[in-house]
Design a protein around this motif. Structure first.
Motif, short mmCIF file in Angstrom:
data_model
loop_
_atom_site.label_atom_id
_atom_site.label_comp_id
_atom_site.label_asym_id
_atom_site.label_seq_id
_atom_site.Cartn_x
_atom_site.Cartn_y
_atom_site.Cartn_z
N ASN A 78 0.14 11.19 5.85
CA ASN A 78 1.50 10.79 6.23
C ASN A 78 1.73 10.88 7.74
OD1 ASN A 78 1.44 13.62 6.17
ND2 ASN A 78 3.62 13.74 5.78
N ASP A 115 5.57 10.54 0.43
CA ASP A 115 5.33 9.55 -0.61
C ASP A 115 4.93 8.17 -0.07
OD1 ASP A 115 7.78 8.95 0.49
OD2 ASP A 115 8.75 8.50 -1.41
N ASP A 117 2.42 5.15 1.17
CA ASP A 117 1.11 4.67 0.73
C ASP A 117 0.33 4.20 1.95
OD1 ASP A 117 -1.08 3.51 -0.43
OD2 ASP A 117 0.06 2.30 -1.87
N ASP A 119 -2.36 2.80 2.27
CA ASP A 119 -3.09 1.55 2.04
C ASP A 119 -2.20 0.32 2.15
OD1 ASP A 119 -5.51 2.89 1.62
OD2 ASP A 119 -4.99 3.26 -0.48
N ARG A 120 -0.90 0.52 2.28
CA ARG A 120 0.04 -0.61 2.34
C ARG A 120 0.89 -0.51 3.61
NH1 ARG A 120 2.93 -0.13 -3.12
NH2 ARG A 120 4.29 -1.64 -2.12
N GLN A 135 4.82 1.00 3.04
CA GLN A 135 5.41 0.99 1.70
C GLN A 135 5.28 2.37 1.06
OE1 GLN A 135 7.03 -1.68 0.42
NE2 GLN A 135 6.59 -2.76 2.33
N ARG A 136 6.21 2.68 0.19
CA ARG A 136 6.14 3.94 -0.57
C ARG A 136 5.32 3.70 -1.83
NH1 ARG A 136 10.26 7.86 0.86
NH2 ARG A 136 11.67 6.99 2.41
N ARG A 137 4.79 4.77 -2.37
CA ARG A 137 4.00 4.67 -3.61
C ARG A 137 4.91 4.30 -4.78
NH1 ARG A 137 1.42 9.41 -1.36
NH2 ARG A 137 -0.67 8.84 -0.76
N GLU A 138 4.40 3.46 -5.64
CA GLU A 138 5.16 3.00 -6.81
C GLU A 138 5.48 4.16 -7.76
OE1 GLU A 138 6.24 -0.08 -7.68
OE2 GLU A 138 5.49 -1.04 -5.87
N THR A 139 4.55 5.06 -7.95
CA THR A 139 4.72 6.13 -8.94
C THR A 139 5.80 7.13 -8.55
OG1 THR A 139 2.95 7.39 -7.91
CG2 THR A 139 2.34 5.99 -9.76
#
Length: 148
Positions: A78, A115, A117, A119-120, A135-139
């Motif tokens: 992060n 939280d 991501d 990779d995005r 972007q934040r993680r979907e989960t």
């Protein structure tokens, strides 16, 4: 009616001391509080805004005149790091009485929410503003559940 708090001293002497202090701060890279409305502390270039929504985190770096290809942008977990160099043309024949525009190498590190991501990530440079969107993680996002 009112007497000067400096007594018989010429106030231009104090102005000269402030100027000398400012020049020494610039030379030695330290200083007290910023002295002007647009003055920034050393290590705070480029200025940064960070905003967040439930879906993403946006980081804006305000640095007109940068070559976007010369920027080094990395993210690890992060921590978002941006480094580069701003080269300001200088007329060697001119005598500068004041130079407020940043010139040289910089590195800024921003701690993002846990939280995000890594990779995005997208980066865009337009009109002197570098926008980095993570972007934040979907989960992690809250999900609305409807009752039947």
């Amino acid at each position: 009616m009112f007497r000067s708090p400096y007594g018989r001293f010429d106030t231009s002497l104090f102005d000269e001391f402030r100027r000398l202090e400012s020049e020494m701060d610039q030379f030695f890279g330290s200083g007290s509080l910023p002295t002007g409305i647009r003055t920034m502390r050393r290590g705070t270039f480029p200025p940064i805004n960070v905003g967040a929504t439930p879906e993403r985190v946006d980081v804006y770096l305000f640095a007109a005149g940068l070559d976007p290809k010369s920027l080094d942008i990395s993210i690890q977990q992060n921590l978002l790091a941006v480094s580069g160099e701003l080269k300001v043309p200088v007329d060697e024949a001119a005598d500068y009485y004041r130079r407020e525009r940043f010139d040289g190498e910089f590195r800024r590190v921003v701690t993002l929410p846990d939280d995000v991501d890594p990779d995005r990530v997208e980066a865009k440079y337009r009109d002197g503003v570098l926008q980095i969107t993570v972007q934040r993680r979907e989960t992690v996002r809250p999900r609305q559940i409807t009752v039947n």
